[in-house]
Design an enzyme around this catalytic site. Structure first.
Site, PDB file in Angstrom:
ATOM      1  N   HIS A 195       0.841  -1.201   0.000  1.00  0.00           N
ATOM      2  CA  HIS A 195       0.000   0.000   0.000  1.00  0.00           C
ATOM      3  C   HIS A 195       0.877   1.253   0.000  1.00  0.00           C
ATOM      4  O   HIS A 195       0.700   2.161  -0.828  1.00  0.00           O
ATOM      5  CB  HIS A 195      -0.905  -0.031   1.234  1.00  0.00           C
ATOM      6  CG  HIS A 195      -1.752   1.190   1.421  1.00  0.00           C
ATOM      7  ND1 HIS A 195      -3.129   1.165   1.311  1.00  0.00           N
ATOM      8  CD2 HIS A 195      -1.433   2.475   1.730  1.00  0.00           C
ATOM      9  CE1 HIS A 195      -3.616   2.382   1.540  1.00  0.00           C
ATOM     10  NE2 HIS A 195      -2.594   3.187   1.803  1.00  0.00           N
ATOM     11  N   GLU A 196       1.841   1.288   0.913  1.00  0.00           N
ATOM     12  CA  GLU A 196       2.715   2.456   1.010  1.00  0.00           C
ATOM     13  C   GLU A 196       3.646   2.548  -0.199  1.00  0.00           C
ATOM     14  O   GLU A 196       3.950   3.632  -0.690  1.00  0.00           O
ATOM     15  CB  GLU A 196       3.534   2.390   2.304  1.00  0.00           C
ATOM     16  CG  GLU A 196       2.714   2.298   3.585  1.00  0.00           C
ATOM     17  CD  GLU A 196       1.830   3.518   3.818  1.00  0.00           C
ATOM     18  OE1 GLU A 196       1.910   4.488   3.038  1.00  0.00           O
ATOM     19  OE2 GLU A 196       1.062   3.506   4.780  1.00  0.00           O
ATOM     20  N   HIS A 216       1.863   4.241  -3.080  1.00  0.00           N
ATOM     21  CA  HIS A 216       1.893   5.700  -2.943  1.00  0.00           C
ATOM     22  C   HIS A 216       3.241   6.244  -3.415  1.00  0.00           C
ATOM     23  O   HIS A 216       3.310   7.209  -4.191  1.00  0.00           O
ATOM     24  CB  HIS A 216       1.701   6.105  -1.478  1.00  0.00           C
ATOM     25  CG  HIS A 216       0.302   6.008  -0.972  1.00  0.00           C
ATOM     26  ND1 HIS A 216      -0.773   6.607  -1.591  1.00  0.00           N
ATOM     27  CD2 HIS A 216      -0.201   5.395   0.134  1.00  0.00           C
ATOM     28  CE1 HIS A 216      -1.884   6.363  -0.902  1.00  0.00           C
ATOM     29  NE2 HIS A 216      -1.558   5.627   0.145  1.00  0.00           N
TER      30      HIS A 216
END
Length: 268
Positions: free
Chosen positions: A58-59, A62
């Site tokens: 997820h990170e 980004h």
């Protein structure tokens, strides 16, 4: 030459992430083969490890999107190594989400990586950077639920099926919560570039409390019921039944006494 070497090291997958992935894989094998003395402990390790892997991805999503959007400082910060220890809010990004999974089976959104937004031009790029994280959770949910669509459950051990069902629940809740247009969450980051400067300035002081406010609201019985009814409906559409998620959570919380309800023919 030095620059190229440095860039390569900035993007090398971290041994920490590889270790977490290895533990997850071994735990998955133990659940599938029923190798563990207590399958519940193997399910706990498998689901927790897979959940941390999804948080890292997820990170990473980004960060990778921000890199292509124009923030060339991302690599030097270690975000592209998938190392959970490199994220600016390790407590929010990794520790708290894992704690909330253990406590209540909610896929709590984590904190975002630090992105130098002034380096990025274009509102669409800013929106895509914010959306990239929860879209990763959506993709993870699709992977977890794929066996439920294509009748891939034949021959799959009950414990592994239930673990996948519970993991899918976590991914769906994380995606929905992250996409809420609440300050401090990715959903607000998607729409923020399209808001006026005046509105953004007014909302900015409340951003640190957005996640807390969402969590408190979800605890309200009426809201909680509606929220999880929606989650059940989505999972049902993906082929995951209440039985799968219920038994998955029962197996995951191995420290609790066994429920009298028998999950599946294996009597887990």
């Amino acid at each position: 030459m030095t620059t190229a070497t440095s860039r390569h090291s900035d993007r090398r997958i971290s041994p920490v992430f590889l270790g977490i992935a290895a533990v997850t894989a071994v735990a998955a094998w133990a659940v599938w083969t029923d190798f563990a003395a207590d399958v519940r402990i193997a399910v706990f390790l498998f689901v927790t490890g897979a959940w941390v892997v999804s948080l890292c991805l997820h990170e990473y999503a980004h960060a990778r999107t921000a890199l292509h959007g124009g923030d060339i400082t991302i690599g030097a910060k270690g975000y592209l190594t998938l190392n959970p220890l490199k994220y600016t809010h390790g407590m929010l990004s990794i520790v708290l989400p894992v704690i909330f999974v253990i406590m209540g089976g909610i896929g709590l959104p984590g904190g975002a990586v630090f992105i130098e937004r002034n380096r990025i031009q274009g509102r669409w790029k800013h929106s895509l950077i914010s959306a990239a994280g929860p879209l990763t959770n959506v993709l993870f949910a699709i992977v977890c639920t794929a066996p439920f669509w294509f009748d891939g459950l034949s021959g799959m051990p009950d414990g592994f099926r239930y673990a996948l069902g519970f993991l899918a629940l976590l991914q769906v809740t994380a995606a929905i919560l992250n996409f809420l247009p609440v300050p401090g969450l990715d959903g607000y980051g998607v729409i923020e570039p399209w808001l006026s400067y005046r509105i953004r300035r007014q909302v900015e002081p409340y951003a640190p409390f957005g996640l807390l406010a969402v969590f408190v609201i979800i605890l309200i019985p009426g809201v909680n019921a509606v929220f999880f009814d929606a989650i059940d409906a989505i999972l049902g559409g993906l082929g995951v039944s209440n039985l799968d998620t219920y038994c998955g959570r029962n197996l995951f919380t191995f420290w609790e006494s066994r429920n009298e309800f028998v999950c599946g023919p294996a009597g887990l």
